[in-house]
Design a protein around this motif. Sequence first.
Motif, PDB file in Angstrom:
ATOM      1  N   GLU A  66       0.853  -1.180   0.000  1.00  0.00           N
ATOM      2  CA  GLU A  66       0.000   0.000   0.000  1.00  0.00           C
ATOM      3  C   GLU A  66       0.898   1.242   0.000  1.00  0.00           C
ATOM      4  O   GLU A  66       1.985   1.221   0.583  1.00  0.00           O
ATOM      5  CB  GLU A  66      -0.930   0.041   1.217  1.00  0.00           C
ATOM      6  N   VAL A  74       6.296   3.073  -0.277  1.00  0.00           N
ATOM      7  CA  VAL A  74       5.218   2.102  -0.105  1.00  0.00           C
ATOM      8  C   VAL A  74       5.524   1.225   1.102  1.00  0.00           C
ATOM      9  O   VAL A  74       6.687   1.053   1.490  1.00  0.00           O
ATOM     10  CB  VAL A  74       5.017   1.220  -1.361  1.00  0.00           C
ATOM     11  N   MET A 117      -2.964  -6.293   2.481  1.00  0.00           N
ATOM     12  CA  MET A 117      -3.090  -5.006   3.153  1.00  0.00           C
ATOM     13  C   MET A 117      -4.121  -4.156   2.435  1.00  0.00           C
ATOM     14  O   MET A 117      -4.407  -4.363   1.250  1.00  0.00           O
ATOM     15  CB  MET A 117      -1.751  -4.262   3.173  1.00  0.00           C
ATOM     16  N   ALA A 118      -4.642  -3.164   3.148  1.00  0.00           N
ATOM     17  CA  ALA A 118      -5.558  -2.190   2.568  1.00  0.00           C
ATOM     18  C   ALA A 118      -5.326  -0.855   3.265  1.00  0.00           C
ATOM     19  O   ALA A 118      -4.671  -0.782   4.307  1.00  0.00           O
ATOM     20  CB  ALA A 118      -7.011  -2.635   2.735  1.00  0.00           C
ATOM     21  N   LYS A 119      -5.875   0.197   2.683  1.00  0.00           N
ATOM     22  CA  LYS A 119      -5.727   1.540   3.237  1.00  0.00           C
ATOM     23  C   LYS A 119      -7.020   2.301   2.982  1.00  0.00           C
ATOM     24  O   LYS A 119      -7.587   2.224   1.881  1.00  0.00           O
ATOM     25  CB  LYS A 119      -4.543   2.245   2.570  1.00  0.00           C
ATOM     26  N   ASP A 120      -7.506   3.049   3.995  1.00  0.00           N
ATOM     27  CA  ASP A 120      -8.743   3.805   3.802  1.00  0.00           C
ATOM     28  C   ASP A 120      -8.439   5.265   3.490  1.00  0.00           C
ATOM     29  O   ASP A 120      -7.280   5.687   3.434  1.00  0.00           O
ATOM     30  CB  ASP A 120      -9.690   3.639   4.994  1.00  0.00           C
ATOM     31  N   PHE A 125      -4.105   2.043   7.818  1.00  0.00           N
ATOM     32  CA  PHE A 125      -3.734   0.792   7.164  1.00  0.00           C
ATOM     33  C   PHE A 125      -4.402  -0.396   7.855  1.00  0.00           C
ATOM     34  O   PHE A 125      -4.695  -0.357   9.061  1.00  0.00           O
ATOM     35  CB  PHE A 125      -2.215   0.589   7.205  1.00  0.00           C
ATOM     36  N   ALA A 195      -9.415  -5.229   0.951  1.00  0.00           N
ATOM     37  CA  ALA A 195      -9.707  -3.917   0.367  1.00  0.00           C
ATOM     38  C   ALA A 195     -10.660  -3.167   1.278  1.00  0.00           C
ATOM     39  O   ALA A 195     -11.371  -3.769   2.094  1.00  0.00           O
ATOM     40  CB  ALA A 195     -10.318  -4.077  -1.030  1.00  0.00           C
ATOM     41  N   SER A 261      -4.866 -10.980  -4.839  1.00  0.00           N
ATOM     42  CA  SER A 261      -4.913  -9.586  -4.425  1.00  0.00           C
ATOM     43  C   SER A 261      -6.248  -8.969  -4.807  1.00  0.00           C
ATOM     44  O   SER A 261      -6.905  -9.411  -5.756  1.00  0.00           O
ATOM     45  CB  SER A 261      -3.766  -8.793  -5.054  1.00  0.00           C
ATOM     46  N   GLU A 263      -8.289  -4.913  -4.677  1.00  0.00           N
ATOM     47  CA  GLU A 263      -8.202  -3.470  -4.428  1.00  0.00           C
ATOM     48  C   GLU A 263      -9.477  -2.818  -4.935  1.00  0.00           C
ATOM     49  O   GLU A 263      -9.973  -3.168  -6.017  1.00  0.00           O
ATOM     50  CB  GLU A 263      -6.993  -2.875  -5.139  1.00  0.00           C
ATOM     51  N   CYS A 323      -1.664  -2.221  -5.431  1.00  0.00           N
ATOM     52  CA  CYS A 323      -2.180  -0.992  -4.823  1.00  0.00           C
ATOM     53  C   CYS A 323      -2.319   0.079  -5.892  1.00  0.00           C
ATOM     54  O   CYS A 323      -1.715  -0.007  -6.972  1.00  0.00           O
ATOM     55  CB  CYS A 323      -1.295  -0.507  -3.676  1.00  0.00           C
TER      56      CYS A 323
END
Length: 367
Positions: A66, A74, A117-120, A125, A195, A261, A263, A323
């Motif tokens: 991410e 990253v 992993m994900a990110k808002d 994270f 995600a 993966s 996303e 990502c």
Amino acid sequence: MNTVTTTPSHWLLGLGLAICPWLAGAAPAGEVLVKPITFPAAFHDRAEASGALEPLDRVLEASAVEPIGDGRLVLIAHDKKVPLRVIETATGRPVGAPLVSPRFPEETPKSSKWEAMAKDSDGTFYVVGSHSGKTDDERSQHAKLFRFRLAEAGAPTIDDGSVASWRLDAALIQSLRSLGLSQTAVDQRKIEGLAIRETVSEAAGKPRRELVIGLRQPDDLVRAFAADLSANPAEAVELSLAPLFAFEPGTREGVRSQLTSLEYLPAWKGFLVVTTTEDELNAFHGNTLWFVADDRIAEAKGAPVQAEKLWVFEAAMKAEGLCILPTAAADSSTVRLLIVYDNDAHATHIPSRFQVVELTRTSRSAF
């Protein structure tokens, strides 16, 4: 939606080069053009070169990625180790020491098995373990889900006070059983996609945030499940999961395609999904990038959806992380992705690699 699917006719396996789809000319309305910006490059194990050749990182198995901030750095998860790596996007060089928190799992040979992993939109994270294993004990050790933020000042470090965790395993088992899957299939469960989907609830008119997990196994279909995070669940609670979408990914060279993966792409209102093929001898048979639109998920009403195949790529490596890189461009028809290739370096001796790819859709009406 019409798409451009590229199956290169020649491969330079050592470099991982593919014939580029845009060389064939302009695409008609509704197509998605896939343009590799960089060739797959290996990560380095030191920030500075020590001689004529920079040393490659032959240990890292990059399972998730991410962006940090503006995307010049990253955050990368290692399949075999708890600490997370900060990597320079342009060079693949590490920045500072690996990141860890006292609230993360204690380092043991089977302690984390980070797979996604994900990110808002708030910059928070999320990292998740595979929830897999050959025994109940292994599955328990891998059943980790953490949320955290990075410190706002200085070099990237984990803000220990922001770390929280939730549980998923019981909800995942229940969801799989609700689909009528056998106990054997349930025991095969393995998370490899994560995600965050942020939308506005049409019924309530309020923002809605969902955690979406994608399963590599069972692999009868590619499957994704969603948990509602809108109310910010309390620490350590068991999240509730509901099936979100599923689709048939098919095979490549007789090997089953499996999700690695996931996303969410807000500008296109849908999910990007990567599937890969790995046989029993640890050989790879190619990866596929798919798009699953929100409206197709809604129309399916629980039935398998028709996923759009965007790109077939890299026959000799295993793509595991994906990502969206931040850009200053106002045009949402083009997005840049960073793909990381795990490659199971401990077994194959193929170093992990990373690659920047650009997607352009030629018609907004295509989605």
